[in-house]
Design an enzyme around this catalytic site. Structure first.
Site, PDB file in Angstrom:
ATOM      1  N   LYS A 174       0.873  -1.177   0.000  1.00  0.00           N
ATOM      2  CA  LYS A 174       0.000   0.000   0.000  1.00  0.00           C
ATOM      3  C   LYS A 174       0.906   1.222   0.000  1.00  0.00           C
ATOM      4  O   LYS A 174       1.419   1.649   1.041  1.00  0.00           O
ATOM      5  CB  LYS A 174      -0.876  -0.031   1.268  1.00  0.00           C
ATOM      6  N   GLU A 248       9.967   2.632  10.470  1.00  0.00           N
ATOM      7  CA  GLU A 248      10.966   3.678  10.212  1.00  0.00           C
ATOM      8  C   GLU A 248      10.187   4.982  10.166  1.00  0.00           C
ATOM      9  O   GLU A 248       9.371   5.185   9.276  1.00  0.00           O
ATOM     10  CB  GLU A 248      11.702   3.393   8.902  1.00  0.00           C
ATOM     11  N   CYS A 282      13.918  11.501   5.371  1.00  0.00           N
ATOM     12  CA  CYS A 282      13.960  11.204   6.812  1.00  0.00           C
ATOM     13  C   CYS A 282      15.351  11.448   7.367  1.00  0.00           C
ATOM     14  O   CYS A 282      15.516  11.673   8.563  1.00  0.00           O
ATOM     15  CB  CYS A 282      13.450   9.809   7.128  1.00  0.00           C
ATOM     16  N   GLU A 380       9.823  17.444  14.004  1.00  0.00           N
ATOM     17  CA  GLU A 380      10.151  17.210  12.594  1.00  0.00           C
ATOM     18  C   GLU A 380       9.283  18.111  11.720  1.00  0.00           C
ATOM     19  O   GLU A 380       8.056  17.981  11.696  1.00  0.00           O
ATOM     20  CB  GLU A 380       9.924  15.742  12.237  1.00  0.00           C
TER      21      GLU A 380
HETATM   22  P1  ADP Z   1       3.252  11.179   5.376  1.00  0.00           P
HETATM   23  O1  ADP Z   1       3.132  12.377   6.226  1.00  0.00           O
HETATM   24  O2  ADP Z   1       4.624  10.782   5.006  1.00  0.00           O
HETATM   25  O3  ADP Z   1       2.265  11.082   4.257  1.00  0.00           O
HETATM   26  P2  ADP Z   1       1.889   9.054   6.753  1.00  0.00           P
HETATM   27  O4  ADP Z   1       2.472   8.383   7.923  1.00  0.00           O
HETATM   28  O5  ADP Z   1       0.570   9.705   6.884  1.00  0.00           O
HETATM   29  O6  ADP Z   1       3.014  10.035   6.361  1.00  0.00           O
HETATM   30  O7  ADP Z   1       1.836   8.066   5.525  1.00  0.00           O
HETATM   31  C1  ADP Z   1       2.696   6.975   5.345  1.00  0.00           C
HETATM   32  C2  ADP Z   1       1.889   5.816   4.793  1.00  0.00           C
HETATM   33  O8  ADP Z   1       0.958   5.400   5.794  1.00  0.00           O
HETATM   34  C3  ADP Z   1       1.047   6.160   3.574  1.00  0.00           C
HETATM   35  O9  ADP Z   1       1.053   5.067   2.679  1.00  0.00           O
HETATM   36  C4  ADP Z   1      -0.319   6.385   4.171  1.00  0.00           C
HETATM   37  O10 ADP Z   1      -1.385   6.198   3.267  1.00  0.00           O
HETATM   38  C5  ADP Z   1      -0.344   5.330   5.247  1.00  0.00           C
HETATM   39  N1  ADP Z   1      -1.340   5.579   6.299  1.00  0.00           N
HETATM   40  C6  ADP Z   1      -1.891   6.744   6.682  1.00  0.00           C
HETATM   41  N2  ADP Z   1      -2.725   6.560   7.721  1.00  0.00           N
HETATM   42  C7  ADP Z   1      -2.716   5.237   8.013  1.00  0.00           C
HETATM   43  C8  ADP Z   1      -3.347   4.411   8.995  1.00  0.00           C
HETATM   44  N3  ADP Z   1      -4.180   4.917   9.895  1.00  0.00           N
HETATM   45  N4  ADP Z   1      -3.066   3.091   9.007  1.00  0.00           N
HETATM   46  C9  ADP Z   1      -2.191   2.562   8.120  1.00  0.00           C
HETATM   47  N5  ADP Z   1      -1.583   3.276   7.175  1.00  0.00           N
HETATM   48  C10 ADP Z   1      -1.818   4.601   7.107  1.00  0.00           C
END
Ligand code: ADP
Length: 491
Positions: A174, A248, A282, A380
């Protein structure tokens, strides 16, 4: 031209069960470049089912053969490197030199993990009884779930996918909702390299799909890279149902510059590490910890360089820094300018949006007068913002470096070998650089951080297979008779 993206499930490109879609926007031009299916729990279910089915065959293919498919992945990536780099620049904004590097990391990792197909090393050890043999071998775990961010849309997934696949697992991936098009193009490479149907599955979409993957009962391992808040939520939910999780997350990386440093070397490294990828790595440098004596000269040179950076659409060859990934990121970075001023820091360079008609551009920014403990020094920001903290000594520099919630990367510039080795010993980050910026990790070494950056696991390097394999201890008794050790009270 707007691309139509689909999920990749069981070897087929398919729409989402709900029929819902979302748009992928070019952050430099604000044009829609792709429309992708918005995955939900039912798409995740189908993808996991396909992976589970494919696993029964894939795990039995000899690892050297699996490795050969990865070599083919590397070859095709090399062939398509320029096209993939251009698509990546269009979709997430970093400049072409950086998107080429992103694809190159996946190529390096594909060769490295392809070779792992002929190693996959376990070990033997002597056993206590005659006519008995013991060995520990690495075993695949089954279906693994990968959840990844947009800032390294090919490299980061490759660190997870390639070791997972060579070890005999099947994958449901995903990717970030900001990068569906480059993710689909990456998956196409695996399909063209001859990976059997169902071994690698792609479900595009937002957090809803990620959350469904994180708790799916048929997924054994979750490997996540992204924000701290999301990572901890994934960790908590996946751990509650017994999964192994690799995380990470954030960084607040610093470069320390001592009075005896090579000035021009330091200036170049800080400039690249702080403003490369618009500060959205990162491992980006967001803090400069500088000894008092060299500070005036260093800041003067840095400010001059930062003002010269050409900001714009990364597809143009003379552009040196692209936009932030989306409007949300732009608003977040901008909001930290008020935080900085309220806390008593001073904008030395930049501090606002770049003057462009379109796009999510922010100027390279240097904040002076930052003190240890201020919010801009601790949190951050994930943008082109460098906070400068003045210190008196090496001990103070190391203390400031180590006093954040994160522990990914750190660096020191000094010509003094004693100071360098003290820093190696005392800097408490997962990656330490001497006379080099905080970015530029190579795939043959472990990647990851201490404290709030992760949960103790490492990606790449000698640890690459650890997240995606389990140890199996095997005892073979070829004596043909009942044998018991003298003290036979072992488990
Ligand atoms: P960024 O700020 O880098 O977009 P996120 O942590 O929101 O960081 O996103 C990193 C990944 O986690 C993306 O693929 C995002 O769609 C996914 N993501 C966001 N919310 C959730 C959640 N509640 N559970 C699992 N995956 C998630």
């Amino acid at each position: 031209m707007v691309q139509q993206i689909r999920h990749f499930i069981g070897g087929e490109w398919v729409n989402s069960a709900s029929g819902e879609t979302f748009e992928s926007i070019n952050p430099a031009t604000e044009e829609v470049i792709a429309i992708a299916p918005k995955g939900d729990v039912s798409d995740i279910d189908k993808a996991v089912e396909a992976a589970k089915k494919a696993y029964t065959q894939w795990r039995l293919i000899p690892a050297p053969r699996r490795g050969e498919i990865l070599y083919e992945v590397a070859r095709i990536l090399q062939e398509r490197k320029e096209d993939l780099a251009r698509l990546m620049t269009q979709e997430m904004g970093k400049i072409l030199a950086e998107t080429r590097g992103d694809v190159q990391e996946a190529i390096d990792m594909a060769y490295y993990m392809g070779g792992e197909g002929r190693r996959m090393q376990g070990y033997t050890a002597p056993v206590e009884m005659p006519n008995k043999f013991g060995m520990a071998i690495r075993d695949s775990v089954g279906v693994v779930g990968l959840i990844t961010p947009w800032n390294f849309p090919v490299a980061v997934p490759s660190w997870k996918m390639l070791p997972a696949l060579v070890a005999g697992n099947c994958v449901v991936w995903k990717p970030s909702e900001d990068t569906p098009a480059i993710s689909a193009a990456f998956v196409q490479v695996f399909a063209d390299a001859g990976l059997p149907a169902g071994v690698l599955n792609l479900v595009t979409g937002a957090g809803e799909a990620g959350a469904a993957l994180a708790v799916h009962p048929n997924v054994r391992v979750i490997s996540f890279t992204g924000s701290t808040a999301t990572g901890l939520s994934v960790y908590t939910k996946a751990a509650a149902v017994g999964k192994k999780v690799t995380l990470e997350m954030g960084g607040k990386n610093a470069i320390i510059v001592m009075d005896d440093a090579n000035l021009s070397l330091a200036v170049d490294a800080i400039n690249w590490s702080a403003f490369g990828t618009t500060g959205q790595r990162c491992t980006a440098t967001s803090r400069l910890i500088v000894q008092k004596g060299i500070k005036p000269k260093l800041l003067e040179a840095l400010a001059e360089k930062a003002k010269m950076i050409k900001v714009g659409y990364g597809i143009q060859p003379d552009v040196q820094m692209g936009p932030l990934v989306n409007m949300k990121a732009l608003n977040k970075v901008a909001s930290y300018m008020d935080v900085a001023k309220t806390d008593g820091a001073r904008v030395l360079v930049g501090g606002g949006r770049a003057d462009m008609d379109k796009g999510f551009f922010f100027l390279p920014t240097i904040l002076d007068g930052v003190k240890q403990g201020m919010r801009v020094e601790q949190e951050e920001i994930f943008g082109p913002v460098l906070s400068v903290i003045e210190v008196e000594s090496l001990e103070e520099a190391i203390h400031v470096n180590n006093s954040t919630a994160y522990g990914l990367s750190s660096s020191i510039f000094t010509e003094n070998v004693n100071a360098a080795f003290r820093a190696i010993r005392d800097l408490t980050t997962g990656i330490v650089y001497i006379n080099h910026g905080t970015t530029g990790a190579e795939i043959q070494f472990p990647f990851g951080g201490t404290r709030g950056t992760g949960n103790g696991m490492r990606e790449a390097g000698a640890s690459a297979l650890d997240s995606f394999t389990e140890w199996k201890s095997v005892y073979v008794d070829f004596s043909g008779q009942l044998q018991r050790a003298q003290i036979d009270n072992r488990e």
